[in-house]
Design an enzyme around this catalytic site. Structure first.
Site, PDB file in Angstrom:
ATOM      1  N   HIS A 212       0.142  59.855   1.248  1.00 40.65           N
ATOM      2  CA  HIS A 212       0.015  58.472   0.798  1.00 40.65           C
ATOM      3  C   HIS A 212      -0.694  57.670   1.874  1.00 40.65           C
ATOM      4  O   HIS A 212      -0.427  57.840   3.067  1.00 40.65           O
ATOM      5  CB  HIS A 212       1.387  57.838   0.540  1.00 40.65           C
ATOM      6  CG  HIS A 212       2.217  58.554  -0.476  1.00 40.65           C
ATOM      7  ND1 HIS A 212       1.861  58.625  -1.803  1.00 40.65           N
ATOM      8  CD2 HIS A 212       3.386  59.224  -0.367  1.00 40.65           C
ATOM      9  CE1 HIS A 212       2.779  59.314  -2.457  1.00 40.65           C
ATOM     10  NE2 HIS A 212       3.713  59.693  -1.614  1.00 40.65           N
TER      11      HIS A 212
ATOM     12  N   HIS B  26       9.956  55.519  -6.032  1.00 36.10           N
ATOM     13  CA  HIS B  26      11.308  56.106  -6.112  1.00 36.10           C
ATOM     14  C   HIS B  26      12.150  55.329  -7.121  1.00 36.10           C
ATOM     15  O   HIS B  26      13.238  54.839  -6.810  1.00 36.10           O
ATOM     16  CB  HIS B  26      12.002  56.108  -4.740  1.00 36.10           C
ATOM     17  CG  HIS B  26      11.416  57.096  -3.788  1.00 36.10           C
ATOM     18  ND1 HIS B  26      11.517  56.968  -2.416  1.00 36.10           N
ATOM     19  CD2 HIS B  26      10.725  58.242  -3.985  1.00 36.10           C
ATOM     20  CE1 HIS B  26      10.912  57.970  -1.822  1.00 36.10           C
ATOM     21  NE2 HIS B  26      10.423  58.759  -2.748  1.00 36.10           N
TER      22      HIS B  26
ATOM     23  N   TYR C  73       7.847  52.239   6.008  1.00 36.86           N
ATOM     24  CA  TYR C  73       7.991  53.586   5.452  1.00 36.86           C
ATOM     25  C   TYR C  73       8.981  54.397   6.283  1.00 36.86           C
ATOM     26  O   TYR C  73       9.891  55.043   5.741  1.00 36.86           O
ATOM     27  CB  TYR C  73       6.619  54.251   5.433  1.00 36.86           C
ATOM     28  CG  TYR C  73       6.523  55.539   4.659  1.00 36.86           C
ATOM     29  CD1 TYR C  73       6.162  55.538   3.319  1.00 36.86           C
ATOM     30  CD2 TYR C  73       6.744  56.765   5.267  1.00 36.86           C
ATOM     31  CE1 TYR C  73       6.046  56.726   2.601  1.00 36.86           C
ATOM     32  CE2 TYR C  73       6.638  57.958   4.570  1.00 36.86           C
ATOM     33  CZ  TYR C  73       6.287  57.933   3.247  1.00 36.86           C
ATOM     34  OH  TYR C  73       6.169  59.119   2.538  1.00 36.86           O
TER      35      TYR C  73
ATOM     36  N   ASP D 206       4.335  63.838   3.348  1.00 31.27           N
ATOM     37  CA  ASP D 206       4.942  62.504   3.463  1.00 31.27           C
ATOM     38  C   ASP D 206       5.043  62.009   4.907  1.00 31.27           C
ATOM     39  O   ASP D 206       5.134  60.805   5.138  1.00 31.27           O
ATOM     40  CB  ASP D 206       6.332  62.496   2.823  1.00 31.27           C
ATOM     41  CG  ASP D 206       6.259  62.292   1.315  1.00 31.27           C
ATOM     42  OD1 ASP D 206       5.324  61.619   0.858  1.00 31.27           O
ATOM     43  OD2 ASP D 206       7.137  62.802   0.598  1.00 31.27           O
TER      44      ASP D 206
ATOM     45  N   HIS E 290       4.925  69.865  -0.815  1.00 36.18           N
ATOM     46  CA  HIS E 290       6.181  69.192  -1.162  1.00 36.18           C
ATOM     47  C   HIS E 290       6.240  69.094  -2.678  1.00 36.18           C
ATOM     48  O   HIS E 290       5.232  68.838  -3.329  1.00 36.18           O
ATOM     49  CB  HIS E 290       6.193  67.803  -0.500  1.00 36.18           C
ATOM     50  CG  HIS E 290       7.369  66.940  -0.796  1.00 36.18           C
ATOM     51  ND1 HIS E 290       8.615  67.432  -1.074  1.00 36.18           N
ATOM     52  CD2 HIS E 290       7.479  65.585  -0.849  1.00 36.18           C
ATOM     53  CE1 HIS E 290       9.442  66.410  -1.278  1.00 36.18           C
ATOM     54  NE2 HIS E 290       8.775  65.294  -1.160  1.00 36.18           N
TER      55      HIS E 290
ATOM     56  N   HIS F 128      10.368  64.757   4.194  1.00 39.88           N
ATOM     57  CA  HIS F 128      11.728  64.230   4.138  1.00 39.88           C
ATOM     58  C   HIS F 128      12.609  64.960   3.123  1.00 39.88           C
ATOM     59  O   HIS F 128      13.715  64.494   2.811  1.00 39.88           O
ATOM     60  CB  HIS F 128      11.689  62.729   3.816  1.00 39.88           C
ATOM     61  CG  HIS F 128      11.205  62.383   2.439  1.00 39.88           C
ATOM     62  ND1 HIS F 128      11.994  61.657   1.563  1.00 39.88           N
ATOM     63  CD2 HIS F 128      10.083  62.665   1.755  1.00 39.88           C
ATOM     64  CE1 HIS F 128      11.353  61.465   0.442  1.00 39.88           C
ATOM     65  NE2 HIS F 128      10.191  62.066   0.525  1.00 39.88           N
TER      66      HIS F 128
ATOM     67  N   GLU G 258       8.049  67.004  -4.699  1.00 36.51           N
ATOM     68  CA  GLU G 258       8.366  65.734  -5.351  1.00 36.51           C
ATOM     69  C   GLU G 258       7.245  65.354  -6.322  1.00 36.51           C
ATOM     70  O   GLU G 258       6.071  65.639  -6.076  1.00 36.51           O
ATOM     71  CB  GLU G 258       8.561  64.651  -4.290  1.00 36.51           C
ATOM     72  CG  GLU G 258       9.394  63.481  -4.752  1.00 36.51           C
ATOM     73  CD  GLU G 258       9.796  62.576  -3.599  1.00 36.51           C
ATOM     74  OE1 GLU G 258      10.491  61.577  -3.865  1.00 36.51           O
ATOM     75  OE2 GLU G 258       9.428  62.857  -2.431  1.00 36.51           O
TER      76      GLU G 258
ATOM     77  N   ASP H 257       5.531  62.840  -7.207  1.00 38.95           N
ATOM     78  CA  ASP H 257       4.344  62.061  -6.863  1.00 38.95           C
ATOM     79  C   ASP H 257       3.268  62.934  -6.231  1.00 38.95           C
ATOM     80  O   ASP H 257       2.111  62.515  -6.129  1.00 38.95           O
ATOM     81  CB  ASP H 257       4.697  60.881  -5.947  1.00 38.95           C
ATOM     82  CG  ASP H 257       5.505  61.293  -4.739  1.00 38.95           C
ATOM     83  OD1 ASP H 257       6.487  62.035  -4.906  1.00 38.95           O
ATOM     84  OD2 ASP H 257       5.173  60.860  -3.612  1.00 38.95           O
TER      85      ASP H 257
END
Length: 395
Positions: free
Chosen positions: A225, A23, A192, A164, A79, A145, A81, A83
């Site tokens: 992850h 991030h 996390y 996530d 998701h 999230h 995002e 990554d």
């Protein structure tokens, strides 16, 4: 690299052994991480998520060594995002017409990132996709999230692809939760949760209870992850329910920053006072200017009382403490008490600033704090010890 999980499902992601920050500069990943992408091969072939953009070309090349990209029937984007979706542009240049299944919010995010109008197929909780012998079930999971997040469940294999949620930043080539150091694993899991999911705890509880209500058997939880949960996979779900319930341990954490060690002397004296009345609790003293900010937040998450101290500078507080307080405010911790202290030479605003800041962050404040001028003398140290005893009795 391909790692076979079952006869039908394999991992085709990327282990990032060198990753230290995530991030941007906001999250420390001293144990590395992984970008988990999963391949399902039934009558239809499905790719669930991709990897971070800088590894996109490598990802595509590795995937081409395993399968014909033209054989991919569906892409699932749990998701948006980067990554998780970073390799999508490279992939979709090869298979431009293959449908991408995702939430409505995810279409907005993916278009916002990549400015492409791919073949989006919007799904919501209860929607399914037949692969032949097996079926994918989609479960919307907003704010776990991001607003666009969802889970995907594969029947027959009893697999929950949770993106996530239930993840952690830990690089490992063993791939499964029962094959890694358990202390290291759960340290990364609570870090996390504390730093990323705390603001969404009510939604975490609601979504978990909703999924449990579906009665779906779960033999694997496959996050985006870290390692895959196969040994008692629901143990991390139970941990999330515990952490989401205004979590605290029998711990008091003192966080401080100092210029010439006066505030440090106060912190240590307050800790001695607390210890004298709380012999069995955990007390931690953390210098915000020298310790990793995400580790500090994790200790705040564990604590029932947080005592913040800082020198006064320019009628304000030192930058490291200001940064930590901003993180604390944004994370919205619940059910914690707070207190403040500080040293100063001539104006002395820091203690009041800390008291107000913690109060605005939702902490139940114990008094208005304690101040000391210049280098605390023995009388000031005795007052700090007495203040510590007071705090210890309050919790």
């Amino acid at each position: 690299m391909r790692f076979q999980i079952t006869d039908t499902v394999s991992w085709v992601g990327k282990i990032d052994w060198e990753l230290q920050k995530f991030h941007g500069e906001e999250y420390s990943t001293f144990k590395g991480s992984s970008y988990n992408s999963y391949l399902i091969q039934d009558e239809k072939t499905v790719l669930i998520d991709t990897v971070y953009g800088p590894f996109g070309k490598e990802f595509i090349e590795n995937l081409e060594n395993e399968i014909d990209l033209g054989s991919i029937d569906y892409v699932i984007a749990n998701h948006a995002e980067v990554d998780h979706s970073g390799a999508l542009p490279e992939l979709m240049r090869r298979i431009p017409n293959v449908p991408i299944y995702c939430t409505q919010q995810a279409t907005k995010s993916l278009k916002g990132y990549y400015h492409q109008d791919w073949n989006f197929q919007v799904v919501k909780t209860g929607d399914t996709l037949s692969l032949g012998e097996r079926t994918l079930n989609f479960i919307s999971a907003p704010m776990l999230h991001w607003p666009d997040s969802m889970f995907t469940y594969l029947d027959k294999e009893n697999m929950l692809f949770s993106n996530d949620a239930f993840g952690h930043h830990l690089a490992s080539d063993t791939m499964f939760n029962d094959l890694v150091d358990q202390d290291e694993l759960f340290k990364e899991c609570i870090k996390y949760y504390a730093n990323i999911l705390t603001p969404f705890s009510k939604m975490v509880t609601k979504k978990i209870n909703e999924i449990v209500g579906f009665g779906l058997p779960v033999d694997f939880i496959l996050p985006s992850h870290g390692v895959i949960w196969r040994d008692d996979p629901l143990q991390i779900v139970h941990k999330y329910l515990e952490w989401a319930d205004d979590y605290q341990e029998n711990q008091i954490t003192i966080i401080y920053d100092t210029m010439w060690n006066s505030t440090r002397d106060m912190a240590e004296a307050i800790a001695r006072g607390i210890r004298s009345v709380c012999p069995d609790g955990v007390i931690k003293i953390l210098h915000t200017g020298q310790r990793d900010k995400n580790d500090i937040i994790t200790e705040v998450f564990r604590s029932k009382l947080v005592v913040a101290g800082c020198s006064t500078i320019n009628k304000g507080i030192l930058s490291s403490m200001a940064g930590i307080l901003e993180m604390i405010h944004g994370l919205g911790f619940k059910g914690k008490k707070g207190a403040a202290f500080g040293s100063y030479g001539w104006s002395g605003e820091s203690t009041d600033i800390l008291t107000k800041s913690l109060g605005n962050a939702g902490f139940e404040m114990i008094g208005e704090g304690i101040k000391a001028t210049w280098k605390p003398d023995q009388e000031a140290i005795r007052k700090c010890e007495a203040y510590g005893r007071q705090l210890g009795k309050e919790v």
